[in-house]
Design an enzyme around this catalytic site. Structure first.
Site, mmCIF file in Angstrom:
data_model
loop_
_atom_site.group_PDB
_atom_site.id
_atom_site.type_symbol
_atom_site.label_atom_id
_atom_site.label_comp_id
_atom_site.label_asym_id
_atom_site.label_seq_id
_atom_site.Cartn_x
_atom_site.Cartn_y
_atom_site.Cartn_z
ATOM 1 C CB SER A 98 -1.015 0.005 1.143
ATOM 2 O OG SER A 98 -0.405 -0.229 2.370
ATOM 3 C CG HIS B 228 -1.604 4.144 3.568
ATOM 4 N ND1 HIS B 228 -2.892 3.943 3.996
ATOM 5 C CD2 HIS B 228 -1.115 2.912 3.277
ATOM 6 C CE1 HIS B 228 -3.165 2.656 3.969
ATOM 7 N NE2 HIS B 228 -2.099 2.007 3.540
#
Length: 179
Positions: free
Chosen positions: A113, A159
């Site tokens: 991610s 992220h």
């Protein structure tokens, strides 16, 4: 004879999904690939990249690979295979570094991610070239950060690091190369 060119996006999905299957057969694969700061600090720098090969379950893998497919194809089409891979790898690196160095807590992190959020950043940097869905990208990024804080267990640092890394890498590539 016609040769079909494989996209870098599809190649990454294949490798990451294959690694997930390998981890099911050889669970110790996880032990050598997951991101854990003490191991990185002791010289296991490959973990900054191999973290993308292990996931916290099939749902985690599915959402990351679906996002990679949706974001990767238009970015790769706009910038080419090499630039796309540079963005993916630098985003993965910046996401991993943010994950382990923006906290004092020790935890294991897994998943692609950080790189996926780098593609969100790239998409935002490319907003003038890829007009479709940029507003949606802002909403998706915002929701992911909100859910990350509410649900817990989401590495928001990776992220954030990936998002910034992907945006900056794309902005630099757009300035220094002809696309």
């Amino acid at each position: 004879m016609y040769q079909m060119k494989r996209s870098a996006t599809l190649s990454l999905i294949t490798v990451i999904s294959g690694a997930y299957l390998l981890n099911l057969v050889y669970p110790e694969f996880y032990d050598y690939t997951a991101l854990f700061r003490p191991f990185v600090d002791s010289g296991e720098y490959w973990r900054l990249f191999t973290v993308a090969l292990v996931h916290g379950g099939l749902t985690h893998l599915f959402f990351n690979m679906f996002s990679l497919l949706v974001l990767g194809n238009p970015i790769e089409a706009a910038l080419g295979k090499a630039r796309f891979l540079v963005i993916f790898l630098i985003s993965l690196l910046t996401g991993s570094l943010a994950s382990i160095y923006l906290t004092t807590e020790l935890y294991v992190s897994v998943g692609a991610s950080g790189a996926i959020f780098g593609l969100f950043g790239a998409f935002i940097a490319l907003r003038k070239r890829i007009n479709d869905g940029v507003r949606d990208i802002y909403v998706i990024v915002g929701l992911n950060f909100v859910f990350g804080f509410i649900l817990g267990g989401v590495d928001w640092r990776a992220h954030l690091g990936g998002l910034v890394g992907g945006y900056l890498t794309t902005a630099v590539l757009l300035r220094i190369t002809r696309v």
